[in-house]
Scaffold this active site. Structure first.
Site, PDB file in Angstrom:
ATOM      1  N   ASN A  16      26.457 -25.881  20.710  1.00 28.27           N
ATOM      2  CA  ASN A  16      25.690 -26.363  21.864  1.00 28.27           C
ATOM      3  C   ASN A  16      25.797 -25.412  23.054  1.00 28.27           C
ATOM      4  O   ASN A  16      26.737 -24.629  23.161  1.00 28.27           O
ATOM      5  CB  ASN A  16      26.168 -27.752  22.265  1.00 28.27           C
ATOM      6  CG  ASN A  16      27.644 -27.789  22.557  1.00 28.27           C
ATOM      7  OD1 ASN A  16      28.448 -27.577  21.659  1.00 28.27           O
ATOM      8  ND2 ASN A  16      28.013 -28.058  23.794  1.00 28.27           N
ATOM      9  N   ASP A  58      25.752 -32.635  23.624  1.00 29.29           N
ATOM     10  CA  ASP A  58      26.847 -31.995  22.887  1.00 29.29           C
ATOM     11  C   ASP A  58      26.758 -32.281  21.392  1.00 29.29           C
ATOM     12  O   ASP A  58      27.736 -32.610  20.747  1.00 29.29           O
ATOM     13  CB  ASP A  58      28.221 -32.412  23.427  1.00 29.29           C
ATOM     14  CG  ASP A  58      29.352 -31.625  22.766  1.00 29.29           C
ATOM     15  OD1 ASP A  58      29.151 -30.452  22.418  1.00 29.29           O
ATOM     16  OD2 ASP A  58      30.440 -32.192  22.572  1.00 29.29           O
TER      17      ASP A  58
END
Length: 172
Positions: A16, A58
């Site tokens: 991410n 995330d």
């Protein structure tokens, strides 16, 4: 990672973007959250498919890449890569060229995305579950832990079934 000696490609996912505050990093944040197919000898990227552009949750897409050979809906045998992602979507790509074959929710509680457009490969987001600073989203599914995390999965070629563990946790 996964490796296919016939295509000479290895497959992996990138994580991410940062920082988590999505307002501080505009755009898709290429090439985060991407399934990569790279030549094992040269390192050249043969394809990259970004699953969650501008990831706000995330959902780091570094989970397992499962390789299989299966028939498509037209009966043609294909070399496939299947990736159950933390974002709650199971992606299947043609592992020779990166074409998106399918992108299905692990279950119907996945709500950050309405669907994935198979023509563009882009997720159709639900703005109610965004994390922008002027909005308090509740019951975002899945949580940052993901519906599928870094567990070990398998594919049974005789039964033509995948086996994986999932989490069922949402977040605010």
């Amino acid at each position: 990672y996964a490796f296919d000696p016939e295509t000479n490609l290895f497959y992996y996912g990138s994580g991410n973007p940062a920082p988590w505050n999505e307002t501080m990093r505009p755009g898709d944040n290429k090439w985060t959250m991407t399934i990569w197919g790279r030549d094992i000898d040269t390192g050249e990227a043969k394809f990259g498919y970004q699953k969650t552009p501008h990831d706000e949750w995330d959902y780091a897409g570094v989970n397992v890449m499962m390789l299989s050979e299966q028939k498509d809906k037209d009966g043609k045998e294909r070399k496939l890569l299947t990736h159950p992602d933390r974002n709650g979507i199971v992606y299947t790509l043609d592992r020779t060229n990166g074409d998106l074959i399918s992108a299905n929710k692990i279950d119907d509680t996945v709500n950050w995305v309405k669907q994935v457009d198979l023509k563009t490969g882009q997720p159709v987001r639900d703005p109610e579950f965004a994390t922008r600073m002027d909005h308090k989203a509740t019951e975002i599914c899945p949580s940052a832990m993901g519906y599928h995390n870094q567990g070990h999965d398998s594919y049974d070629p005789e039964k033509k079934r995948f086996f994986l563990g999932i989490n069922h946790i949402c977040m605010e």
